[in-house]
Design a protein around this motif. Structure first.
Motif, PDB file in Angstrom:
ATOM      1  N   MET A   4      29.853  34.747  28.859  1.00 14.46           N
ATOM      2  CA  MET A   4      31.315  34.954  29.228  1.00 14.46           C
ATOM      3  C   MET A   4      31.473  35.014  30.798  1.00 14.46           C
ATOM      4  O   MET A   4      31.217  35.971  31.424  1.00 14.46           O
ATOM      5  N   ASP A   6      33.053  34.483  34.876  1.00 13.22           N
ATOM      6  CA  ASP A   6      34.268  35.431  35.632  1.00 13.22           C
ATOM      7  C   ASP A   6      35.160  34.227  35.555  1.00 13.22           C
ATOM      8  O   ASP A   6      34.969  33.011  35.444  1.00 13.22           O
ATOM      9  N   PRO A   7      36.546  34.802  35.852  1.00 12.87           N
ATOM     10  CA  PRO A   7      37.905  33.671  35.772  1.00 12.87           C
ATOM     11  C   PRO A   7      37.595  32.469  36.724  1.00 12.87           C
ATOM     12  O   PRO A   7      37.874  31.406  36.267  1.00 12.87           O
ATOM     13  N   ASP A   9      34.817  30.776  37.322  1.00 10.94           N
ATOM     14  CA  ASP A   9      33.605  29.787  36.697  1.00 10.94           C
ATOM     15  C   ASP A   9      34.292  28.944  35.680  1.00 10.94           C
ATOM     16  O   ASP A   9      34.743  29.757  34.432  1.00 10.94           O
ATOM     17  N   LYS A  12      32.885  29.107  30.423  1.00  9.23           N
ATOM     18  CA  LYS A  12      33.488  30.151  29.677  1.00  9.23           C
ATOM     19  C   LYS A  12      32.523  30.749  28.595  1.00  9.23           C
ATOM     20  O   LYS A  12      32.443  31.865  28.312  1.00  9.23           O
ATOM     21  N   ALA A  29      37.996  29.711  23.841  1.00 11.85           N
ATOM     22  CA  ALA A  29      37.186  29.819  25.240  1.00 11.85           C
ATOM     23  C   ALA A  29      37.749  28.941  26.411  1.00 11.85           C
ATOM     24  O   ALA A  29      37.564  29.330  27.653  1.00 11.85           O
ATOM     25  N   VAL A  30      38.218  27.926  26.007  1.00 14.24           N
ATOM     26  CA  VAL A  30      38.613  26.838  26.800  1.00 14.24           C
ATOM     27  C   VAL A  30      39.974  26.665  26.879  1.00 14.24           C
ATOM     28  O   VAL A  30      40.353  25.845  27.766  1.00 14.24           O
ATOM     29  N   ASP A  32      43.472  26.972  28.799  1.00 10.61           N
ATOM     30  CA  ASP A  32      43.646  27.192  30.148  1.00 10.61           C
ATOM     31  C   ASP A  32      45.125  26.623  30.479  1.00 10.61           C
ATOM     32  O   ASP A  32      45.558  25.478  29.800  1.00 10.61           O
ATOM     33  N   ALA A  84      37.777  24.532  31.831  1.00  6.61           N
ATOM     34  CA  ALA A  84      37.150  25.251  30.968  1.00  6.61           C
ATOM     35  C   ALA A  84      35.967  24.458  30.154  1.00  6.61           C
ATOM     36  O   ALA A  84      36.421  23.373  29.825  1.00  6.61           O
ATOM     37  N   ALA A  86      32.774  25.121  27.092  1.00  7.26           N
ATOM     38  CA  ALA A  86      31.951  26.051  26.126  1.00  7.26           C
ATOM     39  C   ALA A  86      31.319  25.450  25.315  1.00  7.26           C
ATOM     40  O   ALA A  86      31.443  24.078  24.850  1.00  7.26           O
TER      41      ALA A  86
END
Length: 147
Positions: A4, A6-7, A9, A12, A29-30, A32, A84, A86
């Motif tokens: 997981m 950092d914001p 990066d 995600k 996770a993606v 945005d 983002a 994943a």
């Protein structure tokens, strides 16, 4: 491995796990607010391959698989305007219709998201050392390299 980030990066979530995969987890996770397009690919176990009925399937991963998955994800994030990203891959015994791999990418525009998602799954399949062991209805079996 579960990552997981950092914001800052765009990567995600990355994982190779022996438990069922969750489309909801990967999609979340993606998420945005600046993404206008999110592309998701789900690879599932099918009941046949090369004209033969598949009766059982399992995946195994080399110890370096997590590191290689990270390298592939970093390259995609560097080559596309990814908001983002994943990727999760299952190992162990799977049944027909089980999700074997889920990747997702969000970008500002749909075309970028589609292209980045395609590159992510293609590079994962070719470069991450995950192997598929298939057993067929006719009693034969095969190993397929790099998933």
């Amino acid at each position: 491995m579960v990552r997981m980030a950092d914001p800052q990066d765009p990567i995600k979530l990355l994982a190779i796990r022996d438990t069922p995969l969750s489309l909801d987890e990967v999609y979340a996770a993606v998420g945005d607010d600046a993404a206008g397009g999110t592309a998701v690919f789900v690879g599932t176990v099918r009941d046949h391959d090369a004209g033969k009925g598949v009766t059982a399937l399992s995946y195994s991963a080399h110890p370096s698989a997590e590191q290689e998955l990270r390298r592939v994800a970093e390259k995609v994030a560097a080559d596309f305007p990814v908001r983002a990203l994943a990727a999760v891959h299952r190992i162990g015994d799977l049944r027909v219709t089980d999700a074997a791999v889920i990747v997702a990418v969000s970008c500002a525009h749909r075309g970028e998201a589609f292209a980045a998602c395609r590159r992510l799954i293609d590079d994962l399949k070719h470069e991450v050392p995950i192997w598929k062991h298939q057993r067929f209805a006719d009693g034969t079996e095969e190993w397929v390299g790099a998933c």
